[in-house]
Design an enzyme around this catalytic site. Structure first.
Site, mmCIF file in Angstrom:
data_model
loop_
_atom_site.group_PDB
_atom_site.id
_atom_site.type_symbol
_atom_site.label_atom_id
_atom_site.label_comp_id
_atom_site.label_asym_id
_atom_site.label_seq_id
_atom_site.Cartn_x
_atom_site.Cartn_y
_atom_site.Cartn_z
ATOM 1 N N ALA A 187 0.836 -1.195 0.000
ATOM 2 C CA ALA A 187 0.000 0.000 0.000
ATOM 3 C C ALA A 187 0.870 1.244 0.000
ATOM 4 O O ALA A 187 1.975 1.255 0.548
ATOM 5 C CB ALA A 187 -0.921 -0.001 1.220
ATOM 6 N N ASP A 189 1.937 2.304 3.408
ATOM 7 C CA ASP A 189 3.019 1.485 3.961
ATOM 8 C C ASP A 189 4.366 1.888 3.369
ATOM 9 O O ASP A 189 5.380 1.945 4.075
ATOM 10 C CB ASP A 189 2.762 0.000 3.681
ATOM 11 C CG ASP A 189 1.613 -0.556 4.493
ATOM 12 O OD1 ASP A 189 1.286 0.034 5.543
ATOM 13 O OD2 ASP A 189 1.028 -1.570 4.085
ATOM 14 N N GLU A 190 4.369 2.161 2.091
ATOM 15 C CA GLU A 190 5.608 2.588 1.438
ATOM 16 C C GLU A 190 6.146 3.857 2.082
ATOM 17 O O GLU A 190 7.342 3.984 2.369
ATOM 18 C CB GLU A 190 5.346 2.815 -0.051
ATOM 19 C CG GLU A 190 6.582 3.116 -0.861
ATOM 20 C CD GLU A 190 6.280 3.271 -2.336
ATOM 21 O OE1 GLU A 190 7.226 3.571 -3.093
ATOM 22 O OE2 GLU A 190 5.109 3.115 -2.748
ATOM 23 N N GLY A 191 5.252 4.816 2.336
ATOM 24 C CA GLY A 191 5.677 6.061 2.965
ATOM 25 C C GLY A 191 6.107 5.869 4.403
ATOM 26 O O GLY A 191 7.132 6.417 4.843
#
Length: 407
Positions: free
Chosen positions: A164, A167-169
């Site tokens: 997502a 989540d990456e950030g």
């Protein structure tokens, strides 16, 4: 009647052996102390399947962890040959095959006995998110091909999933703050300590297809869909994080240019090329970008030989980053110097993968260090010396007795 010479020598040797033996016995009774042996090293593999390229990162950490979280270091960064896995829509099997080279490099660095204990995960980001929106069956075929190849490896494959944007950030925020030593750091006293929360920094990231912003806000996060919670090194963190799909560099430029192929952490690479990573004021950044964009193309080509592949994109991407940060995220002349553009922090590549691995270590049981009982080196040497002296004295007494009887 006094003792003879031989009797005096015999008694002297016998007495010496007794004293030496008693001393050795006393040293044997000295209490041993507990000694902790160095812990084993654990490993973890993360594939970052971005929109235009895939990278493998191998991480390692001491098995005993620190307050519930591993102290992780980067052991390998490997760039997978070819484009991102989302490009293999016409040949999904090749998406999986492309990963073999980097995986083999990682396996060489992991002891064979550790293979089955090494977790491995592939996280696909914005490129696959866009593909799933356009054609979900093609995205499933690519994930199936990747899973088939990685599932046959000797390590513990945890799956290939669509990561997502939040989540990456959030994981990228963990990576940045861990690398800068604001989550945990080694003190001069030889202990791991947690710096004050005020030292935490926000994180900006731009890939090919999306861009993320993550930070600890000054107040409560009203929209819970933008909140991410973590427990790291015994402390709880709540961050605001938002991912903007289709606002990555490639997606932006694809609306302006044809055939774009570059993929990187574009904040750093664009501003590094323009020599704007050292905290220059906003006015200098603005002037530098516009000056570069107004140069005749032939002069630009002559000034930067050998960079034809990306050279044409730096003007547009520089203007886009400037607009995003100034007009979108509202960094002003006063706040602009607080921005830092980096490729690495603390010796590790900036991205979501290390943050994912740090969070993952909280779910992997720690191994207690092996324990032995031992005495100090000086006591051990004394034991050996007095035992040898006792043995020599006993043998000497026996020889004297033997010669005595022969006489």
């Amino acid at each position: 009647m006094g003792l003879s010479r031989k009797e005096q020598v015999f008694l002297a040797i016998l007495g010496a052996s007794g004293v030496s033996g008693l001393t050795a016995l006393i040293l044997l009774l000295v209490e041993a102390t507990s000694v902790l042996l160095p812990t084993d090293i654990k490993f973890g593999i993360v594939f970052d399947a971005g929109s235009s390229h895939t990278s493998l990162f191998l991480y390692q950490w001491p098995a005993d962890k620190e307050n519930g979280t591993g102290v992780v270091s980067q052991a390998l960064a490997c760039q997978v040959e070819g484009p991102g896995i989302s490009s293999y829509t016409s040949d999904p099997a090749q998406a999986g095959e492309s990963l073999r080279g980097c995986l083999e490099e990682a396996l060489v660095l992991i002891p064979e006995a550790q293979h089955r204990k090494t977790p491995m995960f592939l996280g696909a980001t914005a490129g696959m998110r866009l593909l799933r929106q356009k054609n979900s069956s093609q995205a499933r075929d690519i994930f199936a091909a990747v899973t088939q190849v990685l599932g046959r490896s000797p390590v513990d494959f945890w799956g290939a999933e669509l990561l997502a944007g939040q989540d990456e950030g959030a994981f990228g925020w963990i990576t940045v703050n861990y690398g800068l030593g604001t989550l945990v750091k080694y003190s001069f006293t030889g202990e791991w300590i947690q710096p004050p929360e005020e030292t935490l920094v926000g994180a900006l990231d731009m890939g090919g297809a999306s861009t993320q912003i993550t930070f600890v806000p000054g107040g409560p996060i009203l929209d819970k869909s933008t909140q991410a919670d973590f427990r790291l090194y015994g402390s709880n963190y709540s961050v605001y994080t938002h991912s903007y799909l289709c606002f990555g560099r490639d997606q932006m430029l694809s609306r302006l240019l044809v055939g774009l192929v570059q993929a990187f952490s574009n904040f750093y690479y664009t501003f590094h090329f323009l020599n704007l990573t050292s905290g220059q004021p906003l006015s200098t950044v603005n002037a530098t970008i516009w000056e570069f964009c107004q140069r005749p193309w032939k002069l630009v080509e002559a000034s930067y030989p050998g960079q034809d592949r990306w050279l044409r994109d730096y003007c547009a991407s520089g203007l886009y980053i400037l607009t995003l940060l100034h007009e979108g995220y509202r960094f002003s002349e006063e706040t602009w110097p607080s921005l830092e553009f980096r490729k690495q922090a603390g010796g590790v590549d900036i991205g979501w993968t290390l943050g994912y691995m740090l969070n993952l270590t909280g779910m992997i049981p720690a191994d207690a260090p092996a324990q032995l009982w031992a005495v100090s080196y000086g006591v051990w040497v004394a034991k050996v010396v007095f035992m040898v002296l006792t043995l020599v004295a006993v043998v000497g007494a026996a020889l004297v007795q033997l010669f005595w009887l022969q006489d």
